[in-house]
Design an enzyme around this catalytic site. Structure first.
Site, PDB file in Angstrom:
ATOM      1  CD  GLU A  93      -2.572  -1.028   2.706  1.00  0.00           C
ATOM      2  OE1 GLU A  93      -2.744   0.078   3.268  1.00  0.00           O
ATOM      3  OE2 GLU A  93      -2.973  -2.096   3.156  1.00  0.00           O
ATOM      4  CB  CYS A 337      -0.376   0.795   9.079  1.00  0.00           C
ATOM      5  SG  CYS A 337       0.820   2.055   9.114  1.00  0.00           S
TER       6      CYS A 337
HETATM    7  N1  SAH Z   1       7.301   0.166  11.646  1.00  0.00           N
HETATM    8  C1  SAH Z   1       7.375   1.573  11.627  1.00  0.00           C
HETATM    9  C2  SAH Z   1       6.622   2.252  10.495  1.00  0.00           C
HETATM   10  C3  SAH Z   1       5.250   1.747  10.151  1.00  0.00           C
HETATM   11  S1  SAH Z   1       3.911   2.057  11.254  1.00  0.00           S
HETATM   12  C4  SAH Z   1       6.931   2.128  12.961  1.00  0.00           C
HETATM   13  O1  SAH Z   1       6.532   1.370  13.830  1.00  0.00           O
HETATM   14  O2  SAH Z   1       7.040   3.323  13.173  1.00  0.00           O
HETATM   15  C5  SAH Z   1       3.573   3.749  11.048  1.00  0.00           C
HETATM   16  C6  SAH Z   1       2.814   4.361  12.204  1.00  0.00           C
HETATM   17  O3  SAH Z   1       1.419   4.013  12.194  1.00  0.00           O
HETATM   18  C7  SAH Z   1       3.364   3.902  13.513  1.00  0.00           C
HETATM   19  O4  SAH Z   1       3.490   4.961  14.428  1.00  0.00           O
HETATM   20  C8  SAH Z   1       2.323   2.919  13.953  1.00  0.00           C
HETATM   21  O5  SAH Z   1       2.401   2.693  15.299  1.00  0.00           O
HETATM   22  C9  SAH Z   1       1.043   3.603  13.473  1.00  0.00           C
HETATM   23  N2  SAH Z   1      -0.143   2.737  13.477  1.00  0.00           N
HETATM   24  C10 SAH Z   1      -0.214   1.433  13.266  1.00  0.00           C
HETATM   25  N3  SAH Z   1      -1.462   0.965  13.460  1.00  0.00           N
HETATM   26  C11 SAH Z   1      -2.222   2.032  13.798  1.00  0.00           C
HETATM   27  C12 SAH Z   1      -3.592   2.192  14.137  1.00  0.00           C
HETATM   28  N4  SAH Z   1      -4.441   1.172  14.173  1.00  0.00           N
HETATM   29  N5  SAH Z   1      -4.011   3.439  14.451  1.00  0.00           N
HETATM   30  C13 SAH Z   1      -3.149   4.492  14.411  1.00  0.00           C
HETATM   31  N6  SAH Z   1      -1.864   4.396  14.097  1.00  0.00           N
HETATM   32  C14 SAH Z   1      -1.382   3.168  13.801  1.00  0.00           C
END
Ligand code: SAH
Length: 350
Positions: A93, A337
């Site tokens: 994505e 994500c």
């Molecule tokens: N692995 C990396 C980058 C990808 S996640 C990291 O952990 O930073 C990108 C961001 O989206 C991260 O801050 C993650 O915690 C957040 N994220 C993931 N799932 C989410 C959700 N359900 N609601 C809000 N943010 C989310």
């Protein structure tokens, strides 16, 4: 067929030499592909017919081989989401957002993710593989191709899509360095952000690189047990150490570190949590980005109400921590994500 997308100019010149194409052709192709987002040799108008044919019979360009499975436009009018199918059938994505300063893109670094953060949709199915440098770049260039009619171009990149960028370090930073080059997108490092769940060796390597790229840390909890529950990576790399290494990054590069903090109702959203968070970040070159959790149906958690979110922010600001609430974009198109890919894969299995 030799795949040439993502090759540095000197490597491209070498490849062209092997089939008798002069170096200036490599420079021309470079301009067409990386400045004009043209991926079809027959549209490269300043190249002779004979050389065009030589190009088409010897070389391929990855963006022309990527299938756009879905292209969704949010009702907010500024967020678009692409589900791309790579050559081996893997899906990733990419999110494209239009801000007042221009276009920004959120790219994936892996197919799925192995970090198993308990609130995240990307990790539900584990990590299939890391993306190549070309597959990271292709996400930018497919967007540039879409934008070129309106003279638009991606101006900012955040590596915040599916995957853990620090576990695919060479390809992620190779792609960012490529985009920084004058011959390609000429993108400033200051317009790039890499977000990590806190993989310390990666942050240290990033410090050694010493590019002024923005570092974002997904923190989400400041109580040891809770963070381990939400983010198992905390066992290997406890968050207090992560904050220390990130502060070192800020010192070396001069860039402020952003801490991302998802608010999950009745989990990590109390005023005591806010106070603790402020204590950890006091006197650091850091700011906080508050993100009301996007509900992922598989996990069953909710976001707090507006009042509670506001209180959390107020505690941070009263404690002199620069904190902002992330503007929500594209919720209606599964822009969190990994959600679009999951829904697509679920549909495939039915
Ligand atoms: N692995 C990396 C980058 C990808 S996640 C990291 O952990 O930073 C990108 C961001 O989206 C991260 O801050 C993650 O915690 C957040 N994220 C993931 N799932 C989410 C959700 N359900 N609601 C809000 N943010 C989310």
């Amino acid at each position: 067929m030799v795949e040439i997308f993502g090759l540095e100019l000197d490597k491209l010149i070498e490849e062209f030499k092997k089939v008798g194409l002069p170096a200036f052709r490599a420079k021309q192709v470079f301009q067409w592909v990386y400045q004009k987002a043209v991926f079809d040799f027959s549209q490269m108008r300043n190249i002779s017919k004979a050389d065009m044919e030589k190009l088409a019979s010897n070389f391929s360009l990855l963006p022309a081989k990527i299938k756009v499975l879905q292209e969704l436009q949010s009702q907010d009018g500024i967020t678009g989401k692409f589900l791309l199918e790579l050559e081996d059938g893997a899906t990733v994505e990419t999110v494209l957002m239009h801000h007042d300063y221009g276009y920004s893109i959120c790219v994936s670094s892996q197919v799925g993710c192995d970090m198993h953060c308990s609130f995240c949709a990307s990790g539900l199915l584990g990590c299939v593989r890391s993306l190549t440098k070309a597959e990271i770049l292709v996400q930018v260039y497919i967007c540039n191709n879409r934008l070129k009619d309106g003279n638009g171009k991606v101006a900012r990149i955040v590596v915040m899509g599916s995957g853990e960028p620090m576990l695919n370090f060479d390809n992620v930073f190779g792609a960012l360095e490529f985009l920084h080059s004058e011959d390609t997108a000429n993108m400033s490092y200051r317009n790039m952000t890499v977000s990590t769940c806190g993989v310390i060796p990666g942050i240290k390597r990033m410090t050694e690189l010493n590019h002024p790229i923005n570092l974002a840390i997904s923190l989400h909890a400041v109580r040891e047990n809770l963070r381990t529950e939400l983010m198992p990576v905390n066992k290997a790399y406890p968050f207090v150490w992560v904050i220390g290494v990130a502060e070192e990054y800020a010192k070396v590069t001069g860039r402020e570190v952003t801490y991302e903090y998802i608010l999950i109702k009745d989990k990590n959203d109390s005023q005591e949590d806010a106070k603790l968070l402020a204590n950890f970040l006091k006197f650091k070159h850091a700011s906080v980005n508050i993100i009301p959790a996007n509900p992922v149906p598989e996990h069953g958690w909710e976001r707090p109400g507006a009042m509670r979110i506001d209180k959390f922010l107020t505690v941070l600001n009263n404690n002199h921590i620069n904190a902002t609430l992330r503007k929500e974009m594209g919720t209606d198109i599964n822009a969190a994500c990994g959600q679009l890919r999951n829904n697509y894969l679920k549909g495939k299995k039915l």
